[in-house]
Design a protein around this motif. Structure first.
Motif, mmCIF file in Angstrom:
data_model
loop_
_atom_site.group_PDB
_atom_site.id
_atom_site.type_symbol
_atom_site.label_atom_id
_atom_site.label_comp_id
_atom_site.label_asym_id
_atom_site.label_seq_id
_atom_site.Cartn_x
_atom_site.Cartn_y
_atom_site.Cartn_z
ATOM 1 N N ILE A 65 8.167 -6.053 -36.322
ATOM 2 C CA ILE A 65 8.997 -7.292 -36.498
ATOM 3 C C ILE A 65 9.110 -7.493 -37.942
ATOM 4 C CG2 ILE A 65 9.611 -9.531 -35.957
ATOM 5 C CD1 ILE A 65 9.059 -8.645 -32.931
ATOM 6 N N PHE A 66 7.845 -8.005 -38.327
ATOM 7 C CA PHE A 66 7.672 -8.768 -39.847
ATOM 8 C C PHE A 66 8.054 -7.392 -40.738
ATOM 9 C CE2 PHE A 66 4.752 -11.708 -37.885
ATOM 10 C CZ PHE A 66 5.128 -13.087 -38.544
ATOM 11 N N MET A 94 -2.142 -1.809 -29.715
ATOM 12 C CA MET A 94 -1.200 -1.465 -30.647
ATOM 13 C C MET A 94 0.099 -2.239 -29.965
ATOM 14 S SD MET A 94 0.345 -0.032 -33.147
ATOM 15 C CE MET A 94 -0.704 1.235 -33.888
ATOM 16 N N TYR A 95 0.146 -2.364 -28.715
ATOM 17 C CA TYR A 95 1.380 -2.677 -27.982
ATOM 18 C C TYR A 95 1.617 -4.421 -28.584
ATOM 19 C CZ TYR A 95 1.610 0.883 -24.631
ATOM 20 O OH TYR A 95 1.464 2.084 -23.777
ATOM 21 N N PHE A 96 0.564 -5.050 -29.052
ATOM 22 C CA PHE A 96 0.626 -6.482 -29.429
ATOM 23 C C PHE A 96 0.873 -6.283 -30.956
ATOM 24 C CE2 PHE A 96 -1.439 -10.226 -31.476
ATOM 25 C CZ PHE A 96 -0.537 -10.967 -30.894
ATOM 26 N N PHE A 97 0.035 -5.742 -31.686
ATOM 27 C CA PHE A 97 -0.165 -5.662 -33.367
ATOM 28 C C PHE A 97 0.960 -4.914 -33.808
ATOM 29 C CE2 PHE A 97 -4.624 -6.796 -32.143
ATOM 30 C CZ PHE A 97 -5.024 -8.020 -32.786
ATOM 31 N N GLY A 98 1.197 -3.894 -33.009
ATOM 32 C CA GLY A 98 2.223 -2.864 -33.566
ATOM 33 C C GLY A 98 3.618 -3.562 -33.392
ATOM 34 N N THR A 145 -3.895 -2.873 -38.099
ATOM 35 C CA THR A 145 -4.930 -3.550 -37.004
ATOM 36 C C THR A 145 -4.844 -2.950 -35.921
ATOM 37 O OG1 THR A 145 -5.012 -5.624 -38.240
ATOM 38 C CG2 THR A 145 -5.666 -5.657 -36.229
ATOM 39 N N GLY A 146 -3.495 -2.761 -35.164
ATOM 40 C CA GLY A 146 -3.391 -2.089 -33.970
ATOM 41 C C GLY A 146 -3.739 -0.754 -33.853
ATOM 42 N N ILE A 147 -3.540 0.011 -35.152
ATOM 43 C CA ILE A 147 -4.266 1.474 -35.298
ATOM 44 C C ILE A 147 -5.765 1.581 -35.069
ATOM 45 C CG2 ILE A 147 -4.384 3.602 -36.579
ATOM 46 C CD1 ILE A 147 -1.615 2.942 -37.562
ATOM 47 N N ILE A 148 -6.210 0.467 -35.833
ATOM 48 C CA ILE A 148 -7.858 0.415 -35.793
ATOM 49 C C ILE A 148 -8.245 0.104 -34.407
ATOM 50 C CG2 ILE A 148 -9.684 -0.917 -36.719
ATOM 51 C CD1 ILE A 148 -8.045 -1.027 -39.364
ATOM 52 N N GLY A 149 -7.547 -0.580 -33.727
ATOM 53 C CA GLY A 149 -7.721 -1.318 -32.387
ATOM 54 C C GLY A 149 -7.804 0.054 -31.400
ATOM 55 N N GLU A 150 -6.705 0.890 -31.661
ATOM 56 C CA GLU A 150 -6.645 1.958 -30.724
ATOM 57 C C GLU A 150 -7.747 3.220 -31.106
ATOM 58 O OE1 GLU A 150 -4.540 2.929 -28.247
ATOM 59 O OE2 GLU A 150 -3.054 0.993 -28.354
ATOM 60 N N MET A 151 -8.218 3.237 -32.239
ATOM 61 C CA MET A 151 -9.008 4.084 -32.494
ATOM 62 C C MET A 151 -10.371 3.821 -32.017
ATOM 63 S SD MET A 151 -7.985 4.808 -36.637
ATOM 64 C CE MET A 151 -9.671 5.836 -36.808
ATOM 65 N N MET A 152 -10.703 2.320 -32.040
ATOM 66 C CA MET A 152 -12.083 1.731 -31.569
ATOM 67 C C MET A 152 -12.242 1.944 -30.089
ATOM 68 S SD MET A 152 -12.423 -1.809 -33.927
ATOM 69 C CE MET A 152 -13.852 -2.107 -32.919
ATOM 70 N N LEU A 176 -0.581 -5.846 -39.719
ATOM 71 C CA LEU A 176 -0.798 -5.878 -38.366
ATOM 72 C C LEU A 176 -0.603 -4.668 -37.692
ATOM 73 C CD1 LEU A 176 1.822 -8.881 -37.580
ATOM 74 C CD2 LEU A 176 -0.646 -8.703 -37.145
ATOM 75 N N PHE A 177 0.279 -3.549 -38.099
ATOM 76 C CA PHE A 177 0.391 -2.220 -37.824
ATOM 77 C C PHE A 177 -1.086 -1.515 -37.853
ATOM 78 C CE2 PHE A 177 2.067 2.025 -37.222
ATOM 79 C CZ PHE A 177 2.708 1.709 -36.061
#
Length: 314
Positions: A245-246, A236-240, A289-296, A286-287
């Motif tokens: 920003i976008f 999330m630090y990267f994708f979030g 994707t960050g949440i999904i990554g954190e859940m995984m 992107l946000f």
């Protein structure tokens, strides 16, 4: 102390007998806490088409400390090292190439350096005996990797390395990540990493098995490794960050378009409107994707407890 040697082999039949002789000779000269070192040698045949396997079988017939893992086809050095790592028995693990360019006479020096308390000792081919077309890209690769990872080594790509057993138990090697083993170890918390200058000899037999494409692979793997080092445990630090920003840019553009609309200007066909909507969508993706990554990661952490991350336990 048992020392395990992991040696990937790909069409190096001419060098194997001499390599075995030198490794055994120098292993027997080594000591750990003033006690003699015992050894095992694991040759990993990476799909050789010459007589490498037959020679290793003969070495095993004469010395049951010699072992063989043989692949059905060529899978690459990373796969070979991973297979060797998962089959070692020793508390010390030393990796080296099978072409006799890595000098086995450096083995006692590497073991002595480990005994000082280091987790990983990397070889530095200070006077590299290779053509300029290999040395110059390698210098650039090592400089970029050192800068991106923060690990001050001169020669990440040198296969001649010594590890404590807990280091290789904690890392997984795949793709072309054998060039980044110090980075992978550092990511798992093994920060006591150093290097020593090692003698590098000219190739006596055959030719290098690596082509120009290795440099493209190295570039992509540098990006992969740097991302894993910084964001693997917190995507999330990267994708979030980039999502916000976008999303913020898109929102500002759409607010501006809305102001123009209420001022009576036509905005339906203006490129800025489409750009604002696109930025919002990209930011949302992107946000997400960050949440999904954190859940995984959370799910994986609940299901698997990695004892190799524990430094001490009572």
């Amino acid at each position: 102390m048992l020392c395990s040697f992991v040696i990937p082999v790909f069409n190096e039949a001419e060098s194997l007998n001499e390599l075995y002789r030198q490794v055994v000779q120098n292993a027997l000269l080594s000591k750990w806490c003033n006690e003699p070192i015992k050894y095992e040698i694991i040759f990993v045949n990476d799909g050789s088409s010459d007589d490498s396997v037959e020679i290793i079988h003969k070495l095993h017939d004469n010395d049951d400390n010699v072992h063989l893992i043989s692949f059905r086809k060529n899978f690459g050095k990373s796969a070979a090292l991973q297979a060797g790592f998962r089959n070692v028995s020793g508390g010390i693990v030393i990796t080296m190439d099978s072409d006799l360019q890595d000098d086995p006479a450096e083995i006692p020096n590497m073991i002595s350096k480990l005994e000082e308390g280091y987790d990983l000792v990397s070889g530095w081919k200070f006077n590299r005996q290779d053509p300029a077309e290999k040395k110059l890209p390698s210098k650039l690769f090592n400089a970029v990797t050192s800068y991106m990872s923060g690990i001050k080594l001169h020669d990440f790509d040198c296969c001649f390395k010594a590890y404590r057993r807990e280091v290789i138990d904690a890392i997984d090697v795949y793709g072309e990540l054998h060039r980044y083993l110090p980075v992978l170890a550092y990511r798992q918390g093994f920060s006591n990493i150093t290097e020593i200058k090692v003698n590098h000899k000219k190739r006596q037999f055959g030719h290098s098995k690596y082509g120009f494409r290795r440099y493209f692979h190295g570039l992509f793997d540098a990006i992969t490794t740097n991302f894993l080092l910084k964001y693997c445990d917190s995507p999330m630090y990267f994708f979030g960050k980039w999502g916000m920003i976008f999303g913020a840019l898109g929102l500002l553009i759409c607010v501006w378009m809305s102001v123009l609309h209420f001022m009576g200007q036509a905005i339906g066909s203006r490129p800025a409107l489409f750009l604002g909507v696109l930025f919002i969508l990209v930011g949302f993706q992107l946000f997400s994707t960050g949440i999904i990554g954190e859940m995984m990661i959370d799910s994986h952490a609940r299901e698997s407890y990695n004892e190799n991350r524990v430094k001490e336990k009572f």
